[in-house]
Enzyme design. Structure first.
Site, PDB file in Angstrom:
ATOM      1  N   LYS A 204      38.024  21.876  -3.628  1.00 53.30           N
ATOM      2  CA  LYS A 204      37.344  21.399  -2.423  1.00 53.30           C
ATOM      3  C   LYS A 204      38.183  21.669  -1.174  1.00 53.30           C
ATOM      4  O   LYS A 204      37.692  22.223  -0.171  1.00 53.30           O
ATOM      5  CB  LYS A 204      37.046  19.903  -2.560  1.00 53.30           C
ATOM      6  CG  LYS A 204      36.611  19.211  -1.283  1.00 53.30           C
ATOM      7  CD  LYS A 204      35.291  19.738  -0.764  1.00 53.30           C
ATOM      8  CE  LYS A 204      34.851  18.946   0.471  1.00 53.30           C
ATOM      9  NZ  LYS A 204      33.572  19.422   1.007  1.00 53.30           N
ATOM     10  N   ARG A 251      31.486  34.118  13.234  1.00 53.71           N
ATOM     11  CA  ARG A 251      30.846  33.987  14.544  1.00 53.71           C
ATOM     12  C   ARG A 251      31.802  33.278  15.496  1.00 53.71           C
ATOM     13  O   ARG A 251      32.121  32.105  15.313  1.00 53.71           O
ATOM     14  CB  ARG A 251      29.532  33.213  14.421  1.00 53.71           C
ATOM     15  CG  ARG A 251      28.773  33.133  15.727  1.00 53.71           C
ATOM     16  CD  ARG A 251      27.343  32.688  15.522  1.00 53.71           C
ATOM     17  NE  ARG A 251      26.605  32.706  16.770  1.00 53.71           N
ATOM     18  CZ  ARG A 251      25.291  32.562  16.863  1.00 53.71           C
ATOM     19  NH1 ARG A 251      24.566  32.399  15.770  1.00 53.71           N
ATOM     20  NH2 ARG A 251      24.689  32.590  18.035  1.00 53.71           N
ATOM     21  N   CYS A 260      34.312  17.075   8.060  1.00 51.20           N
ATOM     22  CA  CYS A 260      35.048  17.671   6.938  1.00 51.20           C
ATOM     23  C   CYS A 260      36.201  18.564   7.366  1.00 51.20           C
ATOM     24  O   CYS A 260      37.355  18.316   7.009  1.00 51.20           O
ATOM     25  CB  CYS A 260      34.092  18.465   6.045  1.00 51.20           C
ATOM     26  SG  CYS A 260      32.940  17.420   5.128  1.00 51.20           S
ATOM     27  N   LYS A 263      39.299  16.954   9.244  1.00 55.03           N
ATOM     28  CA  LYS A 263      39.925  15.971   8.365  1.00 55.03           C
ATOM     29  C   LYS A 263      40.595  16.644   7.173  1.00 55.03           C
ATOM     30  O   LYS A 263      41.746  16.327   6.830  1.00 55.03           O
ATOM     31  CB  LYS A 263      38.860  14.986   7.877  1.00 55.03           C
ATOM     32  CG  LYS A 263      39.298  14.039   6.778  1.00 55.03           C
ATOM     33  CD  LYS A 263      38.176  13.105   6.389  1.00 55.03           C
ATOM     34  CE  LYS A 263      37.070  13.801   5.625  1.00 55.03           C
ATOM     35  NZ  LYS A 263      37.473  14.190   4.256  1.00 55.03           N
TER      36      LYS A 263
END
Length: 434
Positions: A204, A251, A260, A263
């Site tokens: 993750k 981009r 997310c 942090k």
């Protein structure tokens, strides 16, 4: 729909928890969502969705018979086969993840006699699962399983991302626990990555770090393009067609925000530091992102000079379109910097309420924000901005200046209307855009 419905308790009724609960109900499972905020639970019981997430309201309504909401731990646990932890893990002042809400859930678990599996959905530092496993064992809950099942949903597309993911990651200490979590996702067609708990936790964090690196990389290229006369839109197109690179997250703009990326970048940086490793690349990614937001202020200075007494319209407040989330949004940094320099700030967003922009005037339409403004800054690429009648706006602005922080508009039509247009990493006279 799952061939073998299970009973699932989800702790946390935020973006992750609500989407997780609603999607598991869509798969045929019976779900109870628990949260400490009574007003949030009351709203959900009345069919009101407390967050803006496309498709979530319809999903909750369609699965109302399989969804319940409560503030009571005992009611949530009941006879649940799975206890999902989907609470917030915000950064502390040191940069470490604040796991107090996670530990509260773990410590509130009652003396469960039956077999069930605690599943970590929250993003946590590597090693958290081992510590939770020890805590469960100390509390006499050694028969309760534990697994890591990190989320890879993006706000604005969260329902789709859950139901049609690139992969499902399941990390467990015991294979039988991983088997149960994998079975819970029956009905979703996606590769399943089975691994140990620490690896699942790292997957993750590493995935987000890779995406953040691409964003900061193309923003660095954009800054060099501005210095050399190249156009970053064409550059991104050219490198993105290389199959080894791809076009996703190339981009250029004013940097990433949200709940997310900022942090998790700090958490991974701190995790490395706590382990004695200096993560130089990630440090640079974070620094580039912070500087990118402030470059907009420099662009305004170059056109307007001192900003005291100038009116600046901020178009878009949420950290990305199709969400109302303003956590770590660039708009907060921009508004704060503009107000500190004495500018008047008018701000618009179709769903975010702008409550974090203290001192800014929140207006109902982009046209109202632009009326009499000395400059417009496109902060969030909401589709509505492409539909503005810019010809009409040209006559209402005090100074027709557009700083396109997302490179979403076609510069040439605006310039033909008399606007001074400046994007991110775009050469004068560059075309393209929405």
């Amino acid at each position: 729909m799952s061939a073998s419905p299970h009973r699932v308790a989800v702790f946390g009724a935020g973006y992750v928890g609500l989407v997780t609960g609603a999607c598991l109900a869509e798969l045929g499972h019976d779900v109870v969502v628990r949260d400490v905020l009574r007003e949030r639970i009351d709203a959900l019981r009345h069919g009101e969705v407390p967050i803006y997430e496309p498709g979530l309201g319809e999903l909750l309504a369609r699965n109302a018979e399989r969804l319940r909401f409560t503030t009571d731990v005992g009611e949530a646990i009941g006879d649940a086969d799975f206890v999902y932890i989907a609470v917030g893990t915000p950064p502390t002042y040191s940069g470490d993840a604040d796991l107090s809400a996670v530990w509260t859930v773990v410590d509130e678990l009652p003396r469960i006699e039956r077999r069930c599996v605690v599943v970590m959905k929250s993003t946590v530092p590597v090693g958290t699962g081992t510590r939770v496993r020890h805590r469960l064992d100390e509390r006499g809950l050694g028969h309760v399983g534990y697994a890591s099942n990190p989320e890879f949903t993006a706000e604005g597309t969260a329902v789709r991302d859950f139901m049609h993911p690139d992969r499902i990651v399941v990390g467990a200490f015991r294979d039988e626990d991983g088997d149960l979590v994998q079975e819970l996702h029956a009905g979703i067609d996606a590769p399943v990555v089975r691994c140990d708990v620490a690896s699942a936790e790292m997957i993750k964090l590493a995935a987000n770090a890779a995406l953040m690196t691409r964003i900061s990389f193309i923003n660095e290229i954009a800054n060099v393009c501005e210095a050399t006369g190249a156009d970053v839109v064409r550059v991104a197109e050219g490198i993105g067609l290389d199959r080894r690179i791809g076009s996703a997250f190339l981009r250029a703009g004013i940097g990433f925000g949200g709940s997310c990326f900022p942090k998790d970048s700090l958490a991974l940086k701190q995790l490395a530091a706590n382990s004695g490793y200096h993560f130089q690349l990630l440090n640079a990614v974070i620094e580039v992102n912070e500087l990118q937001k402030r470059r907009v202020i420099g662009k305004l200075h170059s056109h307007l000079g001192p900003l005291r007494g100038k009116t600046v319209a901020l178009l878009g407040l949420a950290f990305k379109p199709h969400t109302d989330d303003m956590r770590e949004a660039p708009s907060i940094v921009l508004a704060g910097r503009l107000l500190a320099e004495g500018a008047d700030v008018r701000a618009w967003d179709p769903v975010a309420d702008g409550g974090d922009l203290h001192g800014a005037v929140i207006v109902a339409t982009p046209e109202e924000a632009l009326d009499g403004a000395d400059a417009a800054v496109i902060v969030t690429e909401w589709p509505q901005l492409a539909d503005i009648d810019w010809a009409a706006v040209a006559s209402t602005m005090r100074n027709p200046l557009v700083i396109d922080g997302r490179n979403m508009l076609d510069p040439e039509p605006l310039r033909s209307l008399g606007f001074v247009y400046e994007g991110i990493g775009r050469a004068a006279g560059a075309g393209g855009g929405v």
